[in-house]
Design a protein around this motif. Structure first.
Motif, short mmCIF file in Angstrom:
data_model
loop_
_atom_site.label_atom_id
_atom_site.label_comp_id
_atom_site.label_asym_id
_atom_site.label_seq_id
_atom_site.Cartn_x
_atom_site.Cartn_y
_atom_site.Cartn_z
N ALA A 167 -3.09 49.29 1.54
CA ALA A 167 -2.08 50.05 2.27
C ALA A 167 -0.76 49.32 2.21
O ALA A 167 -0.71 48.09 2.30
N ALA A 168 0.31 50.08 2.07
CA ALA A 168 1.65 49.52 2.15
C ALA A 168 1.98 49.21 3.60
O ALA A 168 1.43 49.82 4.53
N ASP A 169 2.90 48.28 3.82
CA ASP A 169 3.28 47.91 5.19
C ASP A 169 3.75 49.12 5.98
O ASP A 169 3.42 49.25 7.17
N GLN A 170 4.52 50.01 5.34
CA GLN A 170 5.05 51.14 6.09
C GLN A 170 3.94 52.09 6.56
O GLN A 170 4.07 52.72 7.61
N ASP A 171 2.84 52.15 5.80
CA ASP A 171 1.72 52.98 6.24
C ASP A 171 1.01 52.35 7.43
O ASP A 171 0.62 53.05 8.38
N LEU A 172 0.84 51.04 7.40
CA LEU A 172 0.23 50.35 8.54
C LEU A 172 1.14 50.43 9.76
O LEU A 172 0.66 50.57 10.90
N GLU A 173 2.43 50.34 9.54
CA GLU A 173 3.38 50.50 10.65
C GLU A 173 3.29 51.90 11.24
O GLU A 173 3.44 52.09 12.46
N ASN A 174 3.05 52.89 10.40
CA ASN A 174 2.91 54.26 10.90
C ASN A 174 1.68 54.40 11.79
O ASN A 174 1.71 55.08 12.83
N LEU A 175 0.58 53.76 11.37
CA LEU A 175 -0.62 53.77 12.22
C LEU A 175 -0.35 53.05 13.53
O LEU A 175 -0.79 53.48 14.61
N ASP A 176 0.38 51.94 13.46
CA ASP A 176 0.75 51.19 14.66
C ASP A 176 1.58 52.06 15.60
O ASP A 176 1.32 52.11 16.82
N SER A 177 2.55 52.78 15.06
CA SER A 177 3.40 53.64 15.89
C SER A 177 2.58 54.73 16.55
O SER A 177 2.83 55.09 17.72
N TYR A 178 1.62 55.27 15.82
CA TYR A 178 0.76 56.30 16.39
C TYR A 178 0.00 55.77 17.61
O TYR A 178 -0.04 56.41 18.66
N ALA A 179 -0.57 54.56 17.47
CA ALA A 179 -1.32 53.99 18.59
C ALA A 179 -0.40 53.62 19.75
O ALA A 179 -0.73 53.85 20.92
N ARG A 180 0.76 53.06 19.43
CA ARG A 180 1.70 52.69 20.50
C ARG A 180 2.23 53.92 21.23
O ARG A 180 2.65 53.84 22.39
N GLY A 181 2.20 55.06 20.56
CA GLY A 181 2.61 56.31 21.21
C GLY A 181 1.51 56.95 22.02
O GLY A 181 1.70 58.06 22.55
N GLY A 182 0.37 56.30 22.11
CA GLY A 182 -0.72 56.81 22.95
C GLY A 182 -1.84 57.47 22.18
O GLY A 182 -2.83 57.90 22.78
N GLY A 183 -1.73 57.55 20.85
CA GLY A 183 -2.81 58.13 20.07
C GLY A 183 -3.99 57.19 19.96
O GLY A 183 -3.83 55.97 19.92
N THR A 184 -5.18 57.76 19.94
CA THR A 184 -6.39 56.94 19.80
C THR A 184 -6.63 56.67 18.32
O THR A 184 -6.92 57.57 17.54
N LEU A 185 -6.49 55.40 17.95
CA LEU A 185 -6.62 54.97 16.56
C LEU A 185 -7.91 54.17 16.40
O LEU A 185 -8.17 53.25 17.18
N VAL A 186 -8.68 54.51 15.39
CA VAL A 186 -9.90 53.77 15.06
C VAL A 186 -9.74 53.22 13.65
O VAL A 186 -9.60 53.99 12.69
N VAL A 187 -9.75 51.90 13.52
CA VAL A 187 -9.66 51.22 12.23
C VAL A 187 -10.99 50.54 11.98
O VAL A 187 -11.53 49.88 12.87
N THR A 188 -11.52 50.69 10.76
CA THR A 188 -12.79 50.04 10.48
C THR A 188 -12.59 48.84 9.57
O THR A 188 -11.51 48.60 9.03
N PHE A 189 -13.67 48.09 9.42
CA PHE A 189 -13.70 46.92 8.54
C PHE A 189 -13.16 47.27 7.15
O PHE A 189 -13.18 48.41 6.72
N GLN A 190 -12.71 46.24 6.45
CA GLN A 190 -12.13 46.36 5.11
C GLN A 190 -10.91 47.27 5.09
O GLN A 190 -10.69 48.04 4.14
N SER A 191 -10.08 47.16 6.12
CA SER A 191 -8.81 47.88 6.17
C SER A 191 -7.66 46.88 6.20
O SER A 191 -7.78 45.80 6.79
N GLY A 192 -6.55 47.24 5.56
CA GLY A 192 -5.39 46.36 5.55
C GLY A 192 -5.64 45.03 4.87
O GLY A 192 -5.00 44.03 5.21
#
Length: 649
Positions: free
Chosen positions: A457-482
């Motif tokens: 994943a590119a940094d901007q994609d991981l940042e997008n996931l981060d923004s989603y979680a910080r905005g209150g979205g429920t984010l589930v990340v599994t092993f072997q990610s990032g």
């Protein structure tokens, strides 16, 4: 809009005396669309530059008179023998240097300028002759791109690969930096030294492999684009498509879907597999996601058995109909088959057809005819627009992660498709609709986003996931990610990159499992068959921990606010339990369908499909659109279907 209904029609395989019978039987079966000419290049152009359209004129005329529209194929999926004999250099070459021969299909190198030139000439001739034909409904470009030859390693492909790399990196130093060629003395001094990743003594350069995956998907797409440009210039108002193949690894369908006027798909789940309906449901939701809010078409399915498995089970009574409604429930507006009339010669002579070898006094024909009549009536009552579901879970699906994760010399051998399908099943069986997304998409519409094994994943994609979680979205990340960036460079210092702060942890060590599953206990109690790892917390809390295995005593599932991390390859029961936990905490717990029963809501309609041997009694209020009866209490036999339209207050 009408529901398209029909299949691949290959009249060139039959004497002309059969064509009138075909037209009459198509009308009887409710067929309103036929895919014509997919493998007819050798009939359309029997000799170099000598076109024979007379037979196709007759066929299209008969279809038009019968009220059947034409999905006219460009016929470029299988070059004729005269072309490959004259230009053997256009035949594809394997990684081991073997040049494949004619006598099958898809016998061309996607980068071959010879192939592209002859294909363009044929497409232009078809567009000139049939662009204004009254039967023409759409153009069908090529067929199942990459199905048999997704990569070619010939010298022509090598030169095309170098051109692609020059465009991507600009200089040879840029390529050396991206590929990390200081390792194993692989540094290049000129692009001319670069070749496709042909067979080599041992492990190949991972970044080179990834770029070749990118390149080959791009080259196949360029073939499509070249044909599309000809058709668009000649017939700007006629839609074009090509048939996808579900969760197909070699082609990045996110990029492909953007080129389609509408998405279409080929689907062949195994009738003998009791859980196959879940895989077909997943591929239908993938097509719905790729379609981006527009209807799509199930372009191919088998009326009964296929001919290419070791054991080719026939579909049971009602199974074809049930799997067809799976697609309609997920916004398909075309139900098509391979093929119309079952072949008596050739490599697919034992692949079932809408009109079987045994004729019209058969179960298959009766089911085909009944479904055609049913869909004709349903066309008038289904909504013409796609309704947005009230609750959806999004699963991140990334082709480049797929390519990178499944290379050799990885921490463990993992199946990306298995990770995706496992999480899909967990939420689908909980009664929630699932949409597939990219990590960089707008994720705000979704209450839960799951990123399984997002290895690259590119940094901007991981940042997008981060923004989603910080905005209150429920984010589930599994092993072997990032684990790596888009250049396949490892994110050192605990992996995960920007997701470390999101998840409140870092990863100390991978501890893959080899034959001895690890036990997990806590909020979710389960096992992990293939994966565990040592996780260090920097703010997250432990929801479940490993109780056995090399990571025993350490976190297996963690939570940091609304961001969850799963450090284990949870068994199916563990994924299901975590899905239920997440939905329950969000107050999204829906009535869980009975095992083996699909319940899919689209707007005011709920599709209920029973895949179980035992009957299922519908428990919803409303009217069944298929029978006109009150839905509640309706008993559905095995493969029975109801479409329940809720009563408007």
């Amino acid at each position: 809009m009408p529901i398209w209904y029909g299949g691949d029609y290959n009249p060139e395989q039959w004497p002309r005396a059969v064509w009138d019978e075909d037209a009459a039987l198509m009308r009887e079966a409710g067929v309103n669309l036929a895919t014509v000419g997919v493998f007819s290049w050798s009939r359309l152009e029997p000799r170099d530059g000598e076109f024979d359209f007379e037979w196709l004129d007759v066929v299209l005329g008969k279809l038009h008179a019968a009220g059947v529209r034409a999905d006219l194929a460009t016929a470029t999926a299988s070059p004729p023998p005269w072309l490959t004999l004259r230009h053997p250099e256009m035949l594809p070459v394997t990684a081991s240097g073997v040049r494949l021969s004619t006598g099958s299909r898809q016998q061309y190198c996607p980068s071959s300028p010879v192939y592209r030139r002859y294909a363009a000439r044929l497409v232009q001739a078809l567009a000139d002759r049939y662009g204004s034909h009254p039967a023409l409904e759409m153009w069908h470009i090529n067929n199942e791109y990459g199905c048999h030859v997704s990569r070619c390693y010939c010298d022509v492909s090598a030169e095309a690969f170098r051109a692609w790399l020059r465009a991507r990196y600009g200089t040879i130093d840029g390529l050396n930096d991206a590929w990390g060629t200081s390792f194993w003395s692989q540094r290049y001094s000129a692009f001319e030294e670069v070749f496709p990743p042909r067979d080599a003594p041992t492990f190949k350069n991972p970044a080179q492999l990834l770029d070749f995956d990118r390149f080959t998907s791009h080259e196949l797409l360029e073939c499509f684009r070249a044909e599309k440009a000809i058709l668009r210039a000649a017939t700007p108002d006629v839609p074009v498509t090509t048939n996808f193949m579900g969760l197909f690894k070699p082609a990045n369908y996110w990029e492909w879907a953007a080129e389609m006027d509408f998405v279409s798909d080929d689907s062949y789940p195994d009738p003998a597999d009791d859980s196959a309906y879940l895989h077909s449901a997943m591929t239908r939701d993938l097509m719905r996601s790729l379609a981006g809010g527009k209807p799509w078409v199930l372009m191919e399915q088998a009326p009964s058995a296929v001919n290419w498995r070791p054991q080719n089970a026939a579909k049971l009574p009602g199974q074809m109909r049930a799997w067809s409604y799976q697609a309609i429930a997920r916004e398909a507006r075309g139900i098509m088959f391979f093929q119309w009339r079952q072949s008596v010669a050739g490599a697919e002579q034992f692949h079932s057809g809408m009109l079987p070898h045994s004729g019209t006094d058969t179960r298959v024909w009766r089911e085909v005819k009944a479904l055609g009549a049913e869909l004709a009536e349903l066309s008038d009552v289904l909504p013409s627009t796609v309704a947005a579901p009230s609750v959806e879970v999004a699963i991140v699906l990334d082709w480049e992660s797929w390519w990178a994760l499944e290379q050799a010399a990885r921490p463990s051998r993992l199946s990306y498709a298995a990770q995706i399908s496992g999480w899909y099943r967990a939420f689908a069986e909980a009664g929630v609709r699932v949409r597939f997304v990219r990590a960089g998409d707008d994720l705000s519409p979704y209450r839960v986003v799951v990123a399984p094994a997002l290895f690259l994943a590119a940094d901007q994609d991981l940042e997008n996931l981060d923004s989603y979680a910080r905005g209150g979205g429920t984010l589930v990340v599994t092993f072997q990610s990032g684990i790596v960036d888009e250049k396949l460079r490892v994110r050192a210092g605990g992996y995960l990159g920007p997701l470390q702060r999101t998840l409140g942890l870092w990863i100390e060590e991978f501890t893959p499992l080899a034959g001895h599953p690890a036990a997990i206990a806590g909020t979710v109690t389960s096992t992990s068959q293939t994966w565990s790892e040592v996780v260090r917390l920097t703010g997250a809390t432990v929801e479940s921990e490993f109780t056995e295995g090399p990571a025993a005593g350490g976190p297996a599932i963690t939570r940091n606010g609304t961001a969850w991390y799963v450090a284990a390859d949870l068994a199916a029961d563990g994924k299901a339990a975590l899905a239920e936990t997440l939905l329950g905490r969000l107050g999204l717990g829906l009535p869980r369908p009975a095992p083996g029963v699909e319940r899919v809501t689209s707007g005011s309609d709920t599709y209920v499909i029973n895949h179980n041997p035992a009957p299922y009694v519908v428990e919803l209020d409303g009217t069944d659109l298929l029978t006109g009866k009150p839905a509640r209490g309706l008993s559905l036999p095995r493969y029975g279907v109801a479409i329940v339209r809720a009563v408007t207050p």
